[in-house]
Enzyme design. Structure first.
Site, mmCIF file in Angstrom:
data_model
loop_
_atom_site.group_PDB
_atom_site.id
_atom_site.type_symbol
_atom_site.label_atom_id
_atom_site.label_comp_id
_atom_site.label_asym_id
_atom_site.label_seq_id
_atom_site.Cartn_x
_atom_site.Cartn_y
_atom_site.Cartn_z
ATOM 1 N N PHE A 99 0.835 -1.256 0.044
ATOM 2 C CA PHE A 99 0.176 0.015 0.120
ATOM 3 C C PHE A 99 0.855 1.125 -0.103
ATOM 4 O O PHE A 99 0.473 2.429 -0.013
ATOM 5 C CB PHE A 99 -1.016 0.181 1.259
ATOM 6 C CG PHE A 99 -1.788 -1.129 1.175
ATOM 7 C CD1 PHE A 99 -2.796 -1.358 0.705
ATOM 8 C CD2 PHE A 99 -1.341 -2.266 2.161
ATOM 9 C CE1 PHE A 99 -3.679 -2.358 0.788
ATOM 10 C CE2 PHE A 99 -2.118 -3.251 2.059
ATOM 11 C CZ PHE A 99 -3.159 -3.386 1.521
ATOM 12 N N HIS A 100 2.206 1.208 0.086
ATOM 13 C CA HIS A 100 3.013 2.391 0.226
ATOM 14 C C HIS A 100 4.069 2.444 -0.668
ATOM 15 O O HIS A 100 5.358 2.249 -0.551
ATOM 16 C CB HIS A 100 3.640 2.357 1.727
ATOM 17 C CG HIS A 100 2.650 1.995 2.535
ATOM 18 N ND1 HIS A 100 2.797 1.542 3.832
ATOM 19 C CD2 HIS A 100 1.295 2.553 2.885
ATOM 20 C CE1 HIS A 100 1.730 1.588 4.478
ATOM 21 N NE2 HIS A 100 0.881 2.319 3.916
ATOM 22 N N PRO A 101 3.809 2.658 -2.110
ATOM 23 C CA PRO A 101 4.772 2.794 -2.958
ATOM 24 C C PRO A 101 5.649 3.943 -2.978
ATOM 25 O O PRO A 101 5.100 5.169 -2.802
ATOM 26 C CB PRO A 101 4.040 2.794 -4.475
ATOM 27 C CG PRO A 101 2.834 3.399 -4.012
ATOM 28 C CD PRO A 101 2.392 2.685 -2.698
#
Length: 524
Positions: A460-462
């Site tokens: 969920f955290h590129p």
């Protein structure tokens, strides 16, 4: 409001009725913008999420004329149904089905709308750990991010978005299971801090907060920007930059109506996210000199285990992500709550046929909790082939490292022990080759050698694909988030983070964006 008036209302419906919009949205729908149109402003901000939102609000409040381009739509809380099957296609890019290419394939859901991914995240707020900031200063020359400056930025953002700790009552029984097991084992854990005011525990954070309690960028920063005169153009996707004599002079966007909107500005801020910002830059040959553009991608891969308990706990009641365990934080492993409504659980529950049916019939008794690892792996993003002249789409390459697969094993082993200490009858771990764990036996997991391809994960955290740094030979933007070698262009999103912050990043991105707004407002 009387009790009679609220009789029969769901909690989020009652809360929503008590919230009245304080600002009239200044939104122009791209579906109504056909033909060609040109506007001129001081600042064009591309994107309205954790980066673009604070920049737009800060600069508009400083007296600058601001236009925000947002590819998605405007979704006020009154339009959010709390039904995953409805909201997934409306609020997520590609229906939440962006997937990495590599081993294993990892689903990478991205928000799409006013507020960006903050519209659909769980609201978790962590300050960047001191050790991470120390590394950024020593390895990337970010001396300006000293402890005092960063602490001040965090305080300002936390006050703006209403960060507070989840109460045990609001956390729900799903979190209580892990809290009980952690306390029994003497494992470090506590309730999370989130950006919410008046949360009623609807349990659907990932599908838009229907009560309006979550203080995401579209709920906080967009209204501030509108109140100060900014305008948001929804349904407008940035297609190219107009560059003249080494400076960005305008952004050209395609509208949902098939038109073209050109925004001329003295300053342009890209806040498209770590997967899209590099594509915009590379299309114009901007930021490519260091070789860092589109590389160094970290995604914070995560997965979740399930535990069958004796008593019903209705995991969809309460805040889905409300408790965490940091016992293994020094090893880059966090355990964080995750839950959702039954139709979401149906998609995530393992098994087929009668096995899946039996587990879903017992869905009220299944606790769910996540494992998230600070990846040593790194990937890349580039434009997908086959769209000459069109707006590029991201092709994400990412292979989970063996060391990170081992982190998942360690995290799941600890989580299984916590579940059993809380009274679980059975624990399901989404790792190939690991059978259902029963009778408190974590041996199969303790003895296993986990390969990357064995892990079923999401992320969920590129981050990190246009990283900041003092040395233009190693970074894309400088410590003030200005793109090296190009005038009038800045970046304010997760792509600028030099490394994984090892925690949920929205607070870090908002703090850096706030600092950029301060910087640009003094330049006028």
């Amino acid at each position: 409001m009387s009790a009679t008036a609220l009789e029969g209302a769901l909690p989020h419906e009652a809360a929503r009725r008590e919230r009245a919009p304080s600002v009239t949205p200044r939104v122009v729908d791209g579906a109504e913008l056909g033909g060609r149109r040109t506007i001129s402003v001081d600042v064009c901000v591309v994107g309205s999420g954790a980066g673009g939102g604070p920049v737009a609000a800060g600069l508009a409040e400083a007296g600058l004329e601001v236009a925000v381009l947002e590819e998605g739509g405007h979704h006020p809380s009154g339009t959010l149904t709390a039904r995953p099957r409805d909201m997934s296609t409306r609020l997520y890019r590609d229906g939440g089905q962006v997937v990495t290419v590599g081993t294993p394939p990892i689903v990478l859901p991205l928000g799409r709308g006013v507020g960006g991914t903050t519209l659909v995240n769980s609201g978790t707020c962590f300050r960047t750990p001191a050790a991470v900031l120390d590394r950024w200063r020593s390895e990337h020359g970010l001396e300006a991010l000293d402890a005092t400056t960063v602490a001040s930025l965090f305080t300002r953002v936390e006050e703006a978005i209403g960060v507070r700790q989840v109460t045990p009552e609001l956390a729900g029984d799903n979190a209580a299971v892990v809290r009980r097991g952690a306390e029994a084992l003497g494992v470090s854990g506590r309730h999370l801090f989130r950006n919410a005011r008046g949360c009623v525990g609807s349990g659907v954070c990932a599908f838009g907060c229907p009560s309006g309690a979550k203080q995401h960028a579209g709920e906080v920063f967009a209204p501030r920007a509108w109140a100060a005169g900014a305008t948001t153009y929804t349904g407008c996707r940035a297609a190219r930059l107009e560059v003249e004599r080494g400076a960005v002079r305008a952004v050209v966007a395609h509208t949902a109506a098939g038109g073209r909107l050109t925004v001329r500005a003295r300053h342009t801020v890209l806040a498209c996210g770590a997967l899209l910002t590099p594509l915009v830059l590379r299309r114009h040959g901007i930021g490519t000199a260091s070789g860092a553009l589109g590389r160094h991608l970290t995604i914070h891969p995560a997965s979740a285990a399930r535990a069958l308990m004796d008593d019903p706990l209705d995991p969809w009641r309460g805040v889905p992500q409300s408790f965490y365990v940091d016992e293994l934080a020094d090893a880059g492993i966090l355990l964080e709550g995750i839950a959702g409504p039954p139709d979401q659980a149906a998609m995530a529950t393992p098994g087929q046929g009668e096995v899946h049916r039996a587990r879903m019939l017992d869905v009220r008794r299944w606790a769910t909790f996540g494992v998230m690892v600070a990846d040593s792996s790194s990937g890349s993003v580039r434009a997908m082939p086959g769209r000459p002249g069109g707006v590029p789409r991201p092709l994400v390459r990412y292979d989970l490292a063996a060391a990170d697969a081992e982190r998942f094993r360690r995290g799941f082993a600890l989580l299984a022990r916590i579940f059993f200490a809380a009274g679980a009858r059975e624990v399901l771990v989404p790792v190939a080759g690991i059978p259902p764990l029963r009778d408190g036996d974590t041996g199969p997991l303790d003895r296993a050698t986990i390969r990357p391809r064995d892990v079923k994960a999401m992320a969920f955290h590129p981050l990190g694909t246009a990283r900041m740094g003092a040395d233009p030979r190693r970074s894309v933007v400088d410590p003030d988030l200005a793109v090296h070698g190009v005038a009038g262009l800045h970046v304010a999103d997760g792509s600028v983070l030099p490394t994984s912050p090892q925690v949920n990043p929205q607070l870090t991105i908002m703090a850096l964006a706030t600092r950029l707004a301060d910087h640009l407002s003094t330049r006028g």
